[in-house]
Design a protein around this motif. Sequence first.
Motif, PDB file in Angstrom:
ATOM      1  N   MET A  73      43.403 -19.176  28.343  1.00  0.00           N
ATOM      2  CA  MET A  73      43.410 -17.885  29.028  1.00  0.00           C
ATOM      3  C   MET A  73      42.060 -17.747  29.724  1.00  0.00           C
ATOM      4  N   ILE A  74      42.082 -17.781  31.027  1.00  0.00           N
ATOM      5  CA  ILE A  74      40.824 -17.887  31.767  1.00  0.00           C
ATOM      6  C   ILE A  74      40.675 -16.713  32.743  1.00  0.00           C
ATOM      7  N   PHE A  75      39.540 -16.028  32.668  1.00  0.00           N
ATOM      8  CA  PHE A  75      39.330 -14.849  33.517  1.00  0.00           C
ATOM      9  C   PHE A  75      38.367 -15.119  34.665  1.00  0.00           C
ATOM     10  N   ASP A  76      38.183 -14.085  35.473  1.00  0.00           N
ATOM     11  CA  ASP A  76      37.272 -14.133  36.618  1.00  0.00           C
ATOM     12  C   ASP A  76      37.674 -15.197  37.628  1.00  0.00           C
ATOM     13  N   CYS A  77      38.973 -15.371  37.812  1.00  0.00           N
ATOM     14  CA  CYS A  77      39.454 -16.314  38.822  1.00  0.00           C
ATOM     15  C   CYS A  77      39.830 -15.518  40.062  1.00  0.00           C
ATOM     16  N   VAL A  78      38.973 -15.518  41.023  1.00  0.00           N
ATOM     17  CA  VAL A  78      39.181 -14.675  42.191  1.00  0.00           C
ATOM     18  C   VAL A  78      39.298 -15.496  43.466  1.00  0.00           C
ATOM     19  N   ARG A  79      38.522 -16.536  43.559  1.00  0.00           N
ATOM     20  CA  ARG A  79      38.499 -17.314  44.787  1.00  0.00           C
ATOM     21  C   ARG A  79      39.146 -18.683  44.595  1.00  0.00           C
ATOM     22  N   GLU A  80      39.357 -19.373  45.702  1.00  0.00           N
ATOM     23  CA  GLU A  80      39.922 -20.709  45.668  1.00  0.00           C
ATOM     24  C   GLU A  80      39.112 -21.603  44.722  1.00  0.00           C
ATOM     25  N   GLU A  81      37.799 -21.521  44.844  1.00  0.00           N
ATOM     26  CA  GLU A  81      36.933 -22.395  44.054  1.00  0.00           C
ATOM     27  C   GLU A  81      37.078 -22.139  42.564  1.00  0.00           C
ATOM     28  N   ASP A  82      37.378 -20.898  42.226  1.00  0.00           N
ATOM     29  CA  ASP A  82      37.569 -20.603  40.806  1.00  0.00           C
ATOM     30  C   ASP A  82      38.769 -21.385  40.270  1.00  0.00           C
ATOM     31  N   GLY A  83      39.788 -21.507  41.098  1.00  0.00           N
ATOM     32  CA  GLY A  83      40.959 -22.281  40.703  1.00  0.00           C
ATOM     33  C   GLY A  83      40.590 -23.747  40.521  1.00  0.00           C
ATOM     34  N   ALA A  84      39.757 -24.244  41.420  1.00  0.00           N
ATOM     35  CA  ALA A  84      39.319 -25.638  41.316  1.00  0.00           C
ATOM     36  C   ALA A  84      38.543 -25.847  40.014  1.00  0.00           C
ATOM     37  N   GLU A  85      37.709 -24.899  39.689  1.00  0.00           N
ATOM     38  CA  GLU A  85      36.932 -24.959  38.448  1.00  0.00           C
ATOM     39  C   GLU A  85      37.869 -24.998  37.236  1.00  0.00           C
ATOM     40  N   VAL A  86      38.923 -24.197  37.299  1.00  0.00           N
ATOM     41  CA  VAL A  86      39.902 -24.187  36.207  1.00  0.00           C
ATOM     42  C   VAL A  86      40.537 -25.574  36.059  1.00  0.00           C
ATOM     43  N   ALA A  87      40.849 -26.184  37.189  1.00  0.00           N
ATOM     44  CA  ALA A  87      41.441 -27.523  37.140  1.00  0.00           C
ATOM     45  C   ALA A  87      40.524 -28.479  36.389  1.00  0.00           C
ATOM     46  N   ARG A  88      39.249 -28.417  36.697  1.00  0.00           N
ATOM     47  CA  ARG A  88      38.304 -29.323  36.016  1.00  0.00           C
ATOM     48  C   ARG A  88      38.238 -29.029  34.525  1.00  0.00           C
ATOM     49  N   ARG A  89      38.287 -27.750  34.192  1.00  0.00           N
ATOM     50  CA  ARG A  89      38.269 -27.407  32.761  1.00  0.00           C
ATOM     51  C   ARG A  89      39.505 -27.928  32.055  1.00  0.00           C
ATOM     52  N   LEU A  90      40.649 -27.789  32.721  1.00  0.00           N
ATOM     53  CA  LEU A  90      41.899 -28.269  32.116  1.00  0.00           C
ATOM     54  C   LEU A  90      41.835 -29.771  31.852  1.00  0.00           C
ATOM     55  N   LEU A  91      41.282 -30.485  32.819  1.00  0.00           N
ATOM     56  CA  LEU A  91      41.221 -31.939  32.689  1.00  0.00           C
ATOM     57  C   LEU A  91      40.374 -32.369  31.502  1.00  0.00           C
ATOM     58  N   ASP A  92      39.414 -31.517  31.151  1.00  0.00           N
ATOM     59  CA  ASP A  92      38.513 -31.846  30.046  1.00  0.00           C
ATOM     60  C   ASP A  92      39.066 -31.463  28.676  1.00  0.00           C
ATOM     61  N   MET A  93      40.156 -30.711  28.664  1.00  0.00           N
ATOM     62  CA  MET A  93      40.639 -30.208  27.382  1.00  0.00           C
ATOM     63  C   MET A  93      41.295 -31.305  26.556  1.00  0.00           C
ATOM     64  N   ARG A  94      41.116 -31.223  25.220  1.00  0.00           N
ATOM     65  CA  ARG A  94      41.796 -32.177  24.334  1.00  0.00           C
ATOM     66  C   ARG A  94      43.297 -31.873  24.371  1.00  0.00           C
ATOM     67  N   SER A  95      43.596 -30.558  24.228  1.00  0.00           N
ATOM     68  CA  SER A  95      44.995 -30.165  24.267  1.00  0.00           C
ATOM     69  C   SER A  95      45.212 -29.294  25.503  1.00  0.00           C
ATOM     70  N   ARG A  96      46.005 -29.798  26.413  1.00  0.00           N
ATOM     71  CA  ARG A  96      46.159 -29.128  27.704  1.00  0.00           C
ATOM     72  C   ARG A  96      47.514 -28.417  27.793  1.00  0.00           C
ATOM     73  N   PRO A  97      47.584 -27.233  28.435  1.00  0.00           N
ATOM     74  CA  PRO A  97      48.886 -26.577  28.615  1.00  0.00           C
ATOM     75  C   PRO A  97      49.780 -27.396  29.554  1.00  0.00           C
ATOM     76  N   GLU A  98      51.083 -27.188  29.431  1.00  0.00           N
ATOM     77  CA  GLU A  98      52.038 -27.855  30.323  1.00  0.00           C
ATOM     78  C   GLU A  98      52.243 -27.055  31.602  1.00  0.00           C
ATOM     79  N   ALA A  99      51.948 -25.758  31.501  1.00  0.00           N
ATOM     80  CA  ALA A  99      52.187 -24.896  32.659  1.00  0.00           C
ATOM     81  C   ALA A  99      51.101 -23.820  32.729  1.00  0.00           C
ATOM     82  N   MET A 100      50.799 -23.402  33.951  1.00  0.00           N
ATOM     83  CA  MET A 100      49.829 -22.322  34.146  1.00  0.00           C
ATOM     84  C   MET A 100      50.477 -21.231  34.983  1.00  0.00           C
ATOM     85  N   ILE A 101      50.265 -19.989  34.595  1.00  0.00           N
ATOM     86  CA  ILE A 101      50.672 -18.878  35.454  1.00  0.00           C
ATOM     87  C   ILE A 101      49.384 -18.255  35.956  1.00  0.00           C
TER      88      ILE A 101
END
Lengths: 324, 324
Positions: B212-240
């Motif tokens: 559950m990730i907050f403060d996602c307002v701009r395109e770059e914030d989404g990109a940052e989320v992608a990088r965080r997801l890639l680093d996770m040990r357990s990753r979600p299958e879907a994002m809303i």
Amino acid sequence: MANIKEIARIAGVSVTTVSRVLNNHPYVSKDKRTAVLKTIEQLNYTRNMNAVHLITGRTGAVAVILPMINSFYFSVVMDGLAQAALMAQYRLILCQTNYVPEEELKVLNMLRNKEIDGVVIVSTALKPEMIEPYCAYGPIVTCQNSGERPYSSVYIEHYAAFRHGLDYLHSKGHRKIGYCEGRENGSSASIRQSAFQDFLAEKGLPFDPEWMIFDCVREEDGAEVARRLLDMRSRPEAMIISGDHVAAGLIIEARKHGLSIPEELAVMGFDNQPIGRLLEITTIDNQLYQMGSAAFEIVHKHIHGSSLPVTRKLEYRIIERSTV
Amino acid sequence: MANIKEIARIAGVSVTTVSRVLNNHPYVSKDKRTAVLKTIEQLNYTRNMNAVHLITGRTGAVAVILPMINSFYFSVVMDGLAQAALMAQYRLILCQTNYVPEEELKVLNMLRNKEIDGVVIVSTALKPEMIEPYCAYGPIVTCQNSGERPYSSVYIEHYAAFRHGLDYLHSKGHRKIGYCEGRENGSSASIRQSAFQDFLAEKGLPFDPEWMIFDCVREEDGAEVARRLLDMRSRPEAMIISGDHVAAGLIIEARKHGLSIPEELAVMGFDNQPIGRLLEITTIDNQLYQMGSAAFEIVHKHIHGSSLPVTRKLEYRIIERSTV
DNA sequence: TTGTACGCGTTATCAA
DNA sequence: TTGATAACGCGTACAA
């Protein structure tokens, strides 16, 4: 609702004294001031600003003429205007005109009507000779060079900025260059067209009408351009595109079809939009926010006395990323 | 500048007659009408609208309170408002408040001051109990359900819409679901959070705070989320993801790192923005343009007499594309 | 069909 | 330091 006369009567003073209190004028004794303030509080009184506007001849409002608000370009300019207006405690009347000159004239007539203290024109639908007669009624600031006209302006050197982008492409070795534009007959679009033609002529490069594509406004238009490029027998090596979101559409669609960027097609954007940063689009920043804030500051200064027209030129700069 | 008295004197009629001509009232003889019109023409006369506003008690202006204009969401709503206002020949005062409640109260006070005929509140910084006292001064329309309050509203069922998206993901077989939101404490954001929590509880799905990730307002914030997801040990299958441009940032960055969408990560956007169409993002359309136009129409009706508060619910719908 | 006179609510002027 | 009164420019009730 209570008016100033009633406040005066109940507080046991004259309307003049009430007015002095309301406007923080000096020469009101402490006693009377508190009596007035207390009565104002009790009756939940506020001034009728229309009466103030009538007698002072000012409204504290500035109108903004723009063709549409739902577009990156204009909403950034509007942001700059709005922040500056907020700081100056001014109101902004947003007049979305869809490029219809009659609607824009209506706004200029608000200046005549004393409904507003000044106008900022971000649209380009009105010709200078249409604007000029309205200078008699109050300050006007446009967003394209007003030259010798009697009103002010904040502007980008569209010709030089675009030319700069073209020269950059040339310096990177590109010779077959295509061009995407928004509205074919838009005022700044026409200037960019001249820059493009002049550039080709000076460098002795070939002009292929197929490489010059108009009506590219949305992301999808860029995608459509990508498909057209893929179908061409002879394709440009580089595209210069007015608007990063259009460039984004082109890039995404082109890559989807396996075209590598910048190797097989270099792409140069325009306007430095957020999507461009994400896709690492090389682009030209045009300081749109500053355009808005500067426009407001100029109209604000004019309202407060400075009457000589000003022309303020904004800088542009290339943002080198990775699509060229 | 000439005034109505002077027109009357020169045209050889009374001010009443001039006023009748100006307002297209009946009972003016042809002769006098043409005499008046001729004089108006000669003296280049127009009314001082501030006097009209004072005497009529109306201004023909409506204020719009919004936190920022340079954002897809608000600029689309503003577009709807502006088009409706243009049709109704009304002026719109754009008040960009940056979510500062004091600035929003200043705008409500303009209603008290008689500077405007009505207010549309697109922001959510003011609590209902702050707004309510101002209903005495004129019509107010908000963009979140006003329920039993004495003012009108046009609203989206944020809970149901978001829940609908979650159920859609669930129906596609996704069980490990993550969520990106803008401002953590935004009013509609809080509602979506509840929908998310309730959904997980009802379906008996695990809640991982890392998803559950907050403060996602701009395109770059989404990109940052992608990088965080890639680093996770357990990753979600879907994002809303609230906001298609944030979803776009995530998708582009994720694909850049070789993650395939929707196979390895499904992405559901929100708000149906242009970039979403280009990237074929499955999303939920919230009718933002209609929200603006409906809000204006309601405030307009109130100004012209209809006094009972209205709550208008807008529909939402899933747009199935290819990221889920 | 037309005109006189008043009212809208405030600030500016000027005398006290 | 205070107040009476004019002025801002227009719409409209009422009388003719």
